[in-house]
Design an enzyme around this catalytic site. Structure first.
Site, mmCIF file in Angstrom:
data_model
loop_
_atom_site.group_PDB
_atom_site.id
_atom_site.type_symbol
_atom_site.label_atom_id
_atom_site.label_comp_id
_atom_site.label_asym_id
_atom_site.label_seq_id
_atom_site.Cartn_x
_atom_site.Cartn_y
_atom_site.Cartn_z
ATOM 1 N N SER A 14 81.798 12.270 17.536
ATOM 2 C CA SER A 14 82.220 11.598 18.813
ATOM 3 C C SER A 14 81.642 10.404 19.171
ATOM 4 O O SER A 14 82.266 9.488 18.444
ATOM 5 C CB SER A 14 81.544 12.743 20.002
ATOM 6 N N HIS A 41 86.605 12.738 19.401
ATOM 7 C CA HIS A 41 86.904 12.673 20.722
ATOM 8 C C HIS A 41 87.202 11.556 21.063
ATOM 9 O O HIS A 41 86.622 10.551 20.651
ATOM 10 C CB HIS A 41 85.694 13.213 21.309
ATOM 11 N N ASP A 134 79.655 19.756 21.013
ATOM 12 C CA ASP A 134 80.767 20.251 20.254
ATOM 13 C C ASP A 134 80.324 20.406 18.814
ATOM 14 O O ASP A 134 79.877 19.338 18.265
ATOM 15 C CB ASP A 134 82.043 19.297 20.469
#
Lengths: 193, 275
Positions: A14, A41, A134
């Protein structure tokens, strides 16, 4: 019981992702045989330029993942913005616009969980830098399926939260720096058993 | 090898659902179905898919609940504004030349896209000559679509999308806020027919000028994608339009040749004149 040799790599990242991934990719040699599936992401309306960006840093073919396409060795697949990327057990990719998981679409967990199911012990899962959790559940699923979980050293990560969360969920994961991850992949991806 | 037993159980469940309820999920992408069945197991408090199968076969209210797990209803008003902008600016000028129009939203879920098209057609003065079909396999979704009530917290996103799509009015002209929801104007569905229809097992039901089938094919495996695209091809008039999701393509289907790219970047295809 001898361990199955690795057949695929999944990577999730991310915040700080681009720098981390573009540190690893240029190190992978021509003839690298493992497919690499990547979820990064991005804001949903972000124009996807990741495949082009990654392609400029490696001689291995890089492409945006497409629905129903077969997974080829030595190819780098990037999840498109606003879609989940999944692995089917017969070795093809699929996309889904199901609800975001932990506010993320694409979700690292979704890729990792479905890849763990498809590749079982033949999978390497890598959680890199990021500022959310995540990938933590997915990495644990990879471990549960007998695969090899790897986490970027939180000390080195631009955003340590995601590697820390992954380690908390999957304490058995190997902690490595980006350099060590690249070395590890070179060994695993060059090996023919 | 416990995982492979789960795969067997899932196949058996989908067979049972097909035999008993005539919903055919056997050609769906399994990775996604499997994830959603895991969620269903938690909801039904079942340990195994076999247990879930037993519940679904023996308890009258279980199947409608399971159906909501097996089908995906996630959309927005004017989702992917560039798609709607292209429809408005490039497709509608073609459609305008027909005295009457039929548009089919295949897999309409909770109806967001039907309302988006109805608003756009009103803005463009084409509402009165257009019939919109919104179809889905899930009766609960169709009920929601007919009701046209969406959570209030989604309205800012819908409003932004509408503006980016080239909207010529204010979205707030079309809904009234009530009880934490936004209820869309009933007059928008005056020329809308919501109906139960399956791309997997049902047939052509009308001749369409435009079919919008977005983020539906990605849940199908390739043979099923071929079937669905063939059905849509047969439903379209010559030079009719087909809109897909932002990352869907006809390229891997058997019917790619029957269409030309009309607006490649937003996945709008046109059926060839010789088809």
């Amino acid at each position: 019981m001898s361990r199955r040799s690795h057949e695929a790599v999944v990577i999730g990242a991310s915040s700080g992702a681009i720098e981390a991934i573009t540190t690893i990719l240029p190190r992978l040699p021509e003839g690298f045989r493992l497919p690499v599936l990547i979820v990064v992401h991005l804001p949903p309306d972000h124009l996807s330029t990741l495949p082009e960006l990654f392609q400029s840093r490696t001689s291995l073919p890089v492409k945006e993942a497409e629905d129903t396409e077969p997974i080829h060795p030595g190819t780098i697949y990037v999840a498109p913005p606003d879609y989940h990327l999944l692995v089917e057990i017969e070795g093809t990719l699929s996309l889904s616009s199901e609800e975001p998981v932990q506010y993320s679409r694409p979700s690292i967990d979704v890729l990792f969980e479905t890849a763990a199911d498809a590749y079982e012990s033949a999978l390497i899962g890598i959680v890199l830098t990021g500022a959310n959790s995540d990938g933590a559940n997915g990495l644990r699923e990879i471990w549960n399926a007998g695969g090899t979980p790897v986490v970027q050293s939180p000390d080195e990560a631009q955003a340590p939260l995601m590697p820390e969360a992954a380690l908390a969920h999957c304490p058995a994961a190997q902690v490595m720096t980006l350099n060590q991850i690249a070395e590890f992949l070179i060994v695993e991806g060059g090996r023919h058993d | 090898m416990t995982d492979r037993i789960v795969d067997l159980e899932i196949r058996l469940l989908l067979e049972a659902v097909f035999e008993q309820f005539h919903y055919d999920f056997r050609g769906y992408s399994m990775a996604s179905i499997k994830r959603r069945l895991h969620q269903a197991l938690a909801h039904f408090r079942c340990d195994t898919v076999s247990e879930l199968q037993s519940r679904v076969l023996h308890e009258a209210d279980a199947f409608p609940q399971l159906l909501s797990y097996l089908t995906v209803q996630v959309s927005e008003l004017f989702r992917d504004p560039a798609y709607f902008k292209t429809l408005r600016e490039q497709v509608l000028p073609h459609l305008r030349t027909y005295p009457s129009l039929k548009i089919w939203v295949a897999g309409c879920g909770d109806g967001e896209e039907v309302y988006s098209l109805a608003i756009m057609l009103r803005e463009e003065g084409l509402e009165d000559r257009t019939l919109i079909y919104g179809t889905d396999v899930n009766p609960r979704a169709l009920k929601k679509a007919e009701a046209g009530v969406y959570a209030a917290d989604r309205i800012p996103l819908f409003t932004r999308n509408h503006q980016l799509s080239g909207g010529k009015s204010s979205l707030s002209d079309y809904y009234t806020a009530a009880y934490g929801g936004a209820a869309f104007d009933k007059s928008l569905t005056r020329n809308v027919v919501f109906s139960d229809h399956s791309l997997v097992s049902d047939a052509v039901f009308a001749e369409m000028h435009l079919i919008s089938c977005r983020n539906v094919l990605i849940y199908f495996d390739r043979p099923l994608q071929n079937r669905a695209v063939e059905l849509m091809k047969q439903s379209l008039i010559r030079r009719g339009f087909l809109g897909l999701g932002a990352r869907e393509t006809l390229r891997f289907t058997e019917h790619a040749e029957a269409f030309t790219d009309f607006a490649r970047d937003v996945r709008i295809y046109q059926k060839r004149g010789d088809q």
